[in-house]
Scaffold this motif. Sequence first.
Motif, PDB file in Angstrom:
ATOM      1  N   GLU A 101       8.060  -7.330  14.899  1.00 28.51           N
ATOM      2  CA  GLU A 101       7.931  -6.599  13.645  1.00 28.51           C
ATOM      3  C   GLU A 101       9.294  -6.524  12.983  1.00 28.51           C
ATOM      4  O   GLU A 101      10.291  -6.264  13.640  1.00 28.51           O
TER       5      GLU A 101
ATOM      6  N   TYR B  37       2.089  -6.074   4.844  1.00 31.19           N
ATOM      7  CA  TYR B  37       3.077  -5.124   4.364  1.00 31.19           C
ATOM      8  C   TYR B  37       2.595  -4.546   3.041  1.00 31.19           C
ATOM      9  O   TYR B  37       1.965  -5.222   2.235  1.00 31.19           O
ATOM     10  N   GLN B  39       3.887  -2.548  -0.468  1.00 30.31           N
ATOM     11  CA  GLN B  39       5.042  -2.236  -1.293  1.00 30.31           C
ATOM     12  C   GLN B  39       4.589  -1.383  -2.478  1.00 30.31           C
ATOM     13  O   GLN B  39       4.111  -1.883  -3.486  1.00 30.31           O
ATOM     14  N   MET B  45       9.363  -1.564   1.385  1.00 31.16           N
ATOM     15  CA  MET B  45       8.484  -2.485   2.087  1.00 31.16           C
ATOM     16  C   MET B  45       8.045  -1.816   3.385  1.00 31.16           C
ATOM     17  O   MET B  45       8.873  -1.557   4.260  1.00 31.16           O
ATOM     18  N   LEU B  47       5.458  -1.670   6.736  1.00 29.63           N
ATOM     19  CA  LEU B  47       4.529  -2.395   7.602  1.00 29.63           C
ATOM     20  C   LEU B  47       3.232  -1.593   7.724  1.00 29.63           C
ATOM     21  O   LEU B  47       3.248  -0.414   8.061  1.00 29.63           O
ATOM     22  N   TYR B  90       0.321  -5.555  -1.876  1.00 33.92           N
ATOM     23  CA  TYR B  90       0.121  -5.834  -0.460  1.00 33.92           C
ATOM     24  C   TYR B  90       0.458  -7.301  -0.185  1.00 33.92           C
ATOM     25  O   TYR B  90      -0.087  -8.210  -0.819  1.00 33.92           O
ATOM     26  N   TRP B 105       5.769 -15.510   3.577  1.00 31.49           N
ATOM     27  CA  TRP B 105       5.048 -14.521   2.787  1.00 31.49           C
ATOM     28  C   TRP B 105       4.009 -15.149   1.870  1.00 31.49           C
ATOM     29  O   TRP B 105       4.199 -16.250   1.350  1.00 31.49           O
TER      30      TRP B 105
END
Lengths: 113, 115
Positions: A101, B37, B39, B45, B47, B90, B105
Amino acid sequence: AAGVIQSPRHLIKEKRETATLKCYPIPRHDTVYWYQQGPGQDPQFLISFYEKMQSDKGSIPDRFSAQQFSDYHSELNMSSLELGDSALYFCASSALNGLNEQFFGPGTRLTVL
Amino acid sequence: AQTVTQSQPEMSVQEAETVTLSCTYDTSENNYYLFWYKQPPSRQMILVIRQEAYKQQNATENRFSVNFQKAAKSFSLKISDSQLGDTAMYFCAFFYAGNNRKLIWGLGTSLAVNP
């Protein structure tokens, strides 16, 4: 719990100036990542460090450099700033023995005028 | 090279309802990790949830759960009982240690929760 710390939170610079962004990872995290996020975009990976050595390099301009110090904090140095460098710069940290993570800091918002 | 695709640039949902955000990815690797994640407007940001590819069981974190279909390379996020505070961008992200541990990403899905 301690989180990733970034400083400064906001930075305004003129074109052609230099800037230094700092990142303090979560204690006992051994890897630091730097990302650049423009408005409305996904984060772009710049560079990472593992145990103070550069681990991987992404789309980082030659005008930028970074390093990780003995206390594991990292600095991103940006020179000859351009208008296009205006973005949110994230630092993230992770632990090798963790669950892969990445924990993100609050980001530094850089504005180049 | 690995890629992550989020095909829904924007979505909206009524408060208290359920919404599912889509994510597909492409990889030839077998052991990897997938993340969602969040935002929010603050641009922090955060998790939301993590899935290890070697685990068949779908990850769950309170109101957030995933539907991980490894063969189909699909990793959708379900948000139950949507709350106003879920309004955010997201991002779906892929991680493989062989990539020197960097995240790949998607372009993100902007979710609006309406009262």
